[in-house]
Design a protein around this motif. Structure first.
Motif, PDB file in Angstrom:
ATOM      1  N   GLU A  88       0.805  -1.224   0.000  1.00 55.63           N
ATOM      2  CA  GLU A  88       0.000   0.000   0.000  1.00 55.63           C
ATOM      3  C   GLU A  88       0.837   1.272   0.000  1.00 55.63           C
ATOM      4  OE1 GLU A  88      -0.274  -2.618   2.080  1.00 55.63           O
ATOM      5  OE2 GLU A  88      -0.830  -1.964   4.117  1.00 55.63           O
ATOM      6  N   ASP A  89       2.147   1.149   0.098  1.00 49.09           N
ATOM      7  CA  ASP A  89       3.026   2.313  -0.031  1.00 49.09           C
ATOM      8  C   ASP A  89       3.328   2.630  -1.493  1.00 49.09           C
ATOM      9  OD1 ASP A  89       4.837   1.071   2.807  1.00 49.09           O
ATOM     10  OD2 ASP A  89       3.394   2.730   2.775  1.00 49.09           O
ATOM     11  N   THR A  90       2.893   1.767  -2.395  1.00 45.70           N
ATOM     12  CA  THR A  90       3.101   2.010  -3.821  1.00 45.70           C
ATOM     13  C   THR A  90       2.415   3.296  -4.251  1.00 45.70           C
ATOM     14  OG1 THR A  90       3.328  -0.341  -4.352  1.00 45.70           O
ATOM     15  CG2 THR A  90       2.627   1.125  -6.142  1.00 45.70           C
ATOM     16  N   ALA A  91       3.188   4.205  -4.841  1.00 43.48           N
ATOM     17  CA  ALA A  91       2.667   5.514  -5.229  1.00 43.48           C
ATOM     18  C   ALA A  91       3.774   6.308  -5.907  1.00 43.48           C
ATOM     19  CB  ALA A  91       2.161   6.275  -4.001  1.00 43.48           C
ATOM     20  N   VAL A  92       3.385   7.424  -6.477  1.00 45.34           N
ATOM     21  CA  VAL A  92       4.358   8.427  -6.895  1.00 45.34           C
ATOM     22  C   VAL A  92       4.566   9.362  -5.708  1.00 45.34           C
ATOM     23  CG1 VAL A  92       4.875  10.314  -8.473  1.00 45.34           C
ATOM     24  CG2 VAL A  92       3.645   8.286  -9.295  1.00 45.34           C
ATOM     25  N   TYR A  93       5.806   9.543  -5.333  1.00 44.95           N
ATOM     26  CA  TYR A  93       6.151  10.371  -4.181  1.00 44.95           C
ATOM     27  C   TYR A  93       6.652  11.731  -4.666  1.00 44.95           C
ATOM     28  CZ  TYR A  93       5.549   6.502  -0.971  1.00 44.95           C
ATOM     29  OH  TYR A  93       5.004   5.494  -0.210  1.00 44.95           O
ATOM     30  N   TYR A  94       6.073  12.781  -4.076  1.00 42.81           N
ATOM     31  CA  TYR A  94       6.416  14.148  -4.434  1.00 42.81           C
ATOM     32  C   TYR A  94       7.028  14.861  -3.236  1.00 42.81           C
ATOM     33  CZ  TYR A  94       3.177  13.375  -8.326  1.00 42.81           C
ATOM     34  OH  TYR A  94       2.547  12.886  -9.436  1.00 42.81           O
ATOM     35  N   CYS A  95       8.033  15.683  -3.513  1.00 49.36           N
ATOM     36  CA  CYS A  95       8.553  16.533  -2.455  1.00 49.36           C
ATOM     37  C   CYS A  95       8.035  17.958  -2.682  1.00 49.36           C
ATOM     38  CB  CYS A  95      10.068  16.505  -2.389  1.00 49.36           C
ATOM     39  SG  CYS A  95      10.950  16.924  -3.907  1.00 49.36           S
ATOM     40  N   ALA A  96       7.928  18.695  -1.601  1.00 46.68           N
ATOM     41  CA  ALA A  96       7.361  20.031  -1.652  1.00 46.68           C
ATOM     42  C   ALA A  96       8.043  20.918  -0.620  1.00 46.68           C
ATOM     43  CB  ALA A  96       5.861  19.979  -1.391  1.00 46.68           C
ATOM     44  N   ALA A  97       8.022  22.219  -0.887  1.00 42.84           N
ATOM     45  CA  ALA A  97       8.612  23.201   0.033  1.00 42.84           C
ATOM     46  C   ALA A  97       7.618  24.331   0.246  1.00 42.84           C
ATOM     47  CB  ALA A  97       9.918  23.745  -0.528  1.00 42.84           C
ATOM     48  N   GLY A  98       7.526  24.781   1.504  1.00 45.52           N
ATOM     49  CA  GLY A  98       6.598  25.855   1.826  1.00 45.52           C
ATOM     50  C   GLY A  98       6.460  26.009   3.314  1.00 45.52           C
ATOM     51  N   ALA A  99       5.238  26.228   3.778  1.00 46.90           N
ATOM     52  CA  ALA A  99       4.963  26.383   5.204  1.00 46.90           C
ATOM     53  C   ALA A  99       4.612  25.032   5.803  1.00 46.90           C
ATOM     54  CB  ALA A  99       3.814  27.353   5.410  1.00 46.90           C
TER      55      ALA A  99
END
Length: 120
Positions: A88-99
């Protein structure tokens, strides 16, 4: 800030992977950063976040105790160590920057995503 996620791949259940998110620009250390993921047919969801100093972290309940988020401001890089992986961890992983937040809307900058596939 431009973000580049990497480190995804195919791994067996109970295995480990380490994702990296490299940032360009000297302002990286001003931002809190986070990982989100999107599985096929599902909405993108929060995984983990870390404050700009690294002093505060937050995790989704589904990954607590298995994933560890960290960052190295000297290298302009954030990491996600993923252990005891499940299908269930299968996915596209995105990184992000902000608050710092669990909400996507507080993050202004996004990477392109890296695919993680966990085989059972």
């Amino acid at each position: 800030v431009q973000l580049q996620a990497s480190g995804g791949g195919l791994v067996r259940a109970r295995g480990s992977l380490r994702l990296s998110c490299a940032a360009s620009g000297r302002t990286f250390r001003r931002y809190s950063t986070a990982w989100f993921r999107q599985a096929p047919g599902k909405e993108r969801e929060f995984v983990a976040a870390i404050s700009w100093s690294g002093g505060s972290t937050d995790y989704a309940d589904s990954v607590k105790g298995r994933f560890t988020i960290s960052r190295d401001n000297a290298k302009n890089t954030m990491y996600l160590q993923m252990n005891s992986l499940k299908s269930e961890d299968t996915a596209v992983y995105y990184c992000a920057a902000g608050a710092l937040s669990v909400y996507q809307g507080t993050y202004d900058y996004w990477g392109q995503g890296t695919q993680v596939t966990v085989s059972s």
